[in-house]
Design a protein around this motif. Sequence first.
Motif, PDB file in Angstrom:
ATOM      1  N   GLU A  36       0.823  -1.207   0.000  1.00 30.55           N
ATOM      2  CA  GLU A  36       0.000   0.000   0.000  1.00 30.55           C
ATOM      3  C   GLU A  36       0.859   1.259   0.000  1.00 30.55           C
ATOM      4  OE1 GLU A  36      -3.536   1.661   2.787  1.00 30.55           O
ATOM      5  OE2 GLU A  36      -3.648  -0.412   2.102  1.00 30.55           O
ATOM      6  N   TRP A  37       2.018   1.178   0.607  1.00 27.53           N
ATOM      7  CA  TRP A  37       2.949   2.326   0.649  1.00 27.53           C
ATOM      8  C   TRP A  37       3.861   2.382  -0.567  1.00 27.53           C
ATOM      9  CZ3 TRP A  37       4.560   0.730   6.216  1.00 27.53           C
ATOM     10  CH2 TRP A  37       3.550   1.076   7.115  1.00 27.53           C
ATOM     11  N   GLY A  38       3.658   1.442  -1.505  1.00 27.79           N
ATOM     12  CA  GLY A  38       4.477   1.434  -2.712  1.00 27.79           C
ATOM     13  C   GLY A  38       5.843   0.794  -2.541  1.00 27.79           C
ATOM     14  N   LEU A  39       5.997  -0.016  -1.506  1.00 30.88           N
ATOM     15  CA  LEU A  39       7.274  -0.697  -1.258  1.00 30.88           C
ATOM     16  C   LEU A  39       7.093  -2.179  -1.521  1.00 30.88           C
ATOM     17  CD1 LEU A  39       8.257   1.119   2.038  1.00 30.88           C
ATOM     18  CD2 LEU A  39       9.272   1.457  -0.215  1.00 30.88           C
ATOM     19  N   GLY A  40       7.490  -2.607  -2.705  1.00 30.32           N
ATOM     20  CA  GLY A  40       7.348  -4.010  -3.071  1.00 30.32           C
ATOM     21  C   GLY A  40       8.469  -4.857  -2.509  1.00 30.32           C
ATOM     22  N   ALA A  41       8.389  -6.150  -2.773  1.00 34.89           N
ATOM     23  CA  ALA A  41       9.367  -7.107  -2.267  1.00 34.89           C
ATOM     24  C   ALA A  41      10.768  -6.850  -2.816  1.00 34.89           C
ATOM     25  CB  ALA A  41       8.924  -8.525  -2.596  1.00 34.89           C
ATOM     26  N   ASP A  42      10.871  -6.090  -3.917  1.00 32.37           N
ATOM     27  CA  ASP A  42      12.194  -5.756  -4.435  1.00 32.37           C
ATOM     28  C   ASP A  42      12.917  -4.774  -3.519  1.00 32.37           C
ATOM     29  OD1 ASP A  42      10.222  -3.850  -5.205  1.00 32.37           O
ATOM     30  OD2 ASP A  42      11.637  -2.986  -6.643  1.00 32.37           O
ATOM     31  N   ARG A  43      12.173  -4.052  -2.682  1.00 35.52           N
ATOM     32  CA  ARG A  43      12.769  -3.079  -1.746  1.00 35.52           C
ATOM     33  C   ARG A  43      12.733  -3.553  -0.302  1.00 35.52           C
ATOM     34  NH1 ARG A  43      15.847   0.882  -3.112  1.00 35.52           N
ATOM     35  NH2 ARG A  43      14.973   2.160  -1.502  1.00 35.52           N
ATOM     36  N   VAL A  44      11.608  -4.158   0.103  1.00 33.43           N
ATOM     37  CA  VAL A  44      11.466  -4.642   1.482  1.00 33.43           C
ATOM     38  C   VAL A  44      11.003  -6.088   1.431  1.00 33.43           C
ATOM     39  CG1 VAL A  44      10.364  -4.322   3.722  1.00 33.43           C
ATOM     40  CG2 VAL A  44      10.849  -2.320   2.295  1.00 33.43           C
ATOM     41  N   CYS A  45      11.825  -6.961   1.949  1.00 37.67           N
ATOM     42  CA  CYS A  45      11.514  -8.383   1.989  1.00 37.67           C
ATOM     43  C   CYS A  45      11.081  -8.730   3.414  1.00 37.67           C
ATOM     44  CB  CYS A  45      12.755  -9.177   1.603  1.00 37.67           C
ATOM     45  SG  CYS A  45      12.530 -10.944   1.719  1.00 37.67           S
ATOM     46  N   VAL A  46       9.893  -9.260   3.558  1.00 42.17           N
ATOM     47  CA  VAL A  46       9.376  -9.640   4.870  1.00 42.17           C
ATOM     48  C   VAL A  46       9.588 -11.145   5.049  1.00 42.17           C
ATOM     49  CG1 VAL A  46       7.377  -9.667   6.407  1.00 42.17           C
ATOM     50  CG2 VAL A  46       7.649  -7.813   4.738  1.00 42.17           C
ATOM     51  N   ALA A  47      10.128 -11.518   6.194  1.00 44.09           N
ATOM     52  CA  ALA A  47      10.409 -12.921   6.457  1.00 44.09           C
ATOM     53  C   ALA A  47      10.106 -13.240   7.915  1.00 44.09           C
ATOM     54  CB  ALA A  47      11.869 -13.239   6.153  1.00 44.09           C
ATOM     55  N   THR A  48       9.885 -14.507   8.188  1.00 47.30           N
ATOM     56  CA  THR A  48       9.774 -14.983   9.568  1.00 47.30           C
ATOM     57  C   THR A  48      10.896 -15.991   9.796  1.00 47.30           C
ATOM     58  OG1 THR A  48       8.291 -16.793   8.996  1.00 47.30           O
ATOM     59  CG2 THR A  48       7.260 -14.712   9.651  1.00 47.30           C
ATOM     60  N   THR A  49      11.362 -16.056  11.026  1.00 46.58           N
ATOM     61  CA  THR A  49      12.377 -17.046  11.360  1.00 46.58           C
ATOM     62  C   THR A  49      12.236 -17.462  12.814  1.00 46.58           C
ATOM     63  OG1 THR A  49      14.733 -17.614  11.351  1.00 46.58           O
ATOM     64  CG2 THR A  49      14.170 -15.350  11.967  1.00 46.58           C
ATOM     65  N   ALA A  50      12.425 -18.746  13.046  1.00 40.71           N
ATOM     66  CA  ALA A  50      12.449 -19.269  14.412  1.00 40.71           C
ATOM     67  C   ALA A  50      13.895 -19.444  14.866  1.00 40.71           C
ATOM     68  CB  ALA A  50      11.710 -20.603  14.471  1.00 40.71           C
ATOM     69  N   ASP A  51      14.828 -19.100  13.998  1.00 45.67           N
ATOM     70  CA  ASP A  51      16.247 -19.183  14.318  1.00 45.67           C
ATOM     71  C   ASP A  51      16.688 -17.851  14.946  1.00 45.67           C
ATOM     72  OD1 ASP A  51      18.844 -20.110  14.459  1.00 45.67           O
ATOM     73  OD2 ASP A  51      19.080 -20.443  12.305  1.00 45.67           O
ATOM     74  N   TYR A  52      17.942 -17.809  15.354  1.00 40.25           N
ATOM     75  CA  TYR A  52      18.486 -16.556  15.857  1.00 40.25           C
ATOM     76  C   TYR A  52      18.412 -15.492  14.761  1.00 40.25           C
ATOM     77  CZ  TYR A  52      20.595 -19.317  19.614  1.00 40.25           C
ATOM     78  OH  TYR A  52      20.805 -20.149  20.681  1.00 40.25           O
ATOM     79  N   ILE A  53      18.014 -14.286  15.120  1.00 42.61           N
ATOM     80  CA  ILE A  53      17.939 -13.191  14.145  1.00 42.61           C
ATOM     81  C   ILE A  53      19.311 -12.929  13.534  1.00 42.61           C
ATOM     82  CG2 ILE A  53      17.465 -10.720  13.870  1.00 42.61           C
ATOM     83  CD1 ILE A  53      14.912 -12.365  14.158  1.00 42.61           C
ATOM     84  N   TRP A  54      20.368 -13.040  14.339  1.00 42.62           N
ATOM     85  CA  TRP A  54      21.706 -12.781  13.806  1.00 42.62           C
ATOM     86  C   TRP A  54      22.062 -13.770  12.696  1.00 42.62           C
ATOM     87  CZ3 TRP A  54      25.242 -16.672  14.201  1.00 42.62           C
ATOM     88  CH2 TRP A  54      25.120 -17.577  15.268  1.00 42.62           C
ATOM     89  N   ARG A  55      21.568 -14.997  12.783  1.00 41.12           N
ATOM     90  CA  ARG A  55      21.840 -15.966  11.707  1.00 41.12           C
ATOM     91  C   ARG A  55      21.138 -15.539  10.414  1.00 41.12           C
ATOM     92  NH1 ARG A  55      21.558 -21.553  14.961  1.00 41.12           N
ATOM     93  NH2 ARG A  55      23.748 -21.671  15.515  1.00 41.12           N
TER      94      ARG A  55
END
Length: 145
Positions: A36-55
Motif C-alpha cells: 500500500e505504501w508502494g514498497l514491493g518485495a524488491d525493496r522490502v523483503c518480509v520474512a519470519t524465522t524461528a532461528d536466531y535473528i543474527w543468523r
Amino acid sequence: ATVADQVHAVIGVNPTKRYAVTPAARQQLLEGMLREWGLGADRVCVATTADYIWRFAKGVRARALYRGVRTWRKDGVDEKVLEALNTFGPLLIGRTTPVPTRFLEAPPMYAHVSSTLVRERVSSGRGIEDLVPLGSEGAVAQMYG
C-alpha cells in the motif's frame, strides 16, 4: 529503504510461544501494508524465522540490525539483552563477527502503542485508526478481533 538497496523486515518466532495472530498472518499483514505504501518485495523483503535473528542477518549479508523500541524505559532492558545475544551469539556459537545493532525509538506520540492495546480496542469495538497505519485498520481488526 532509501538508505539501502533492500531492507529485510524479520518477524522473530519463538517456537515455544503461542501467538494470538500467527507469524504467517503478521507477515501477510506487513506485506500488504508495504504494498500500500508502494514498497514491493524488491525493496522490502518480509520474512519470519524461528532461528536466531543474527543468523538470518548473516545469511542475507545485512550490514546492521535495526530494532524498534517504544521508549527506553519500556523496552530498554529487554532490547539490550537481545543486543547482547546478537553480539555474543555470532562470536560464541557461529564463530563469526556480529552484525551491529542499531535502535530506532518511536516518536513520543506512538510510545503507548502495543499489540495489547490494539487487541483491547478491537475486542471492545473501539477504533484503532490512531494506532495502526492508514488503510490497514480493517485487516488488523479482523486479525486481532
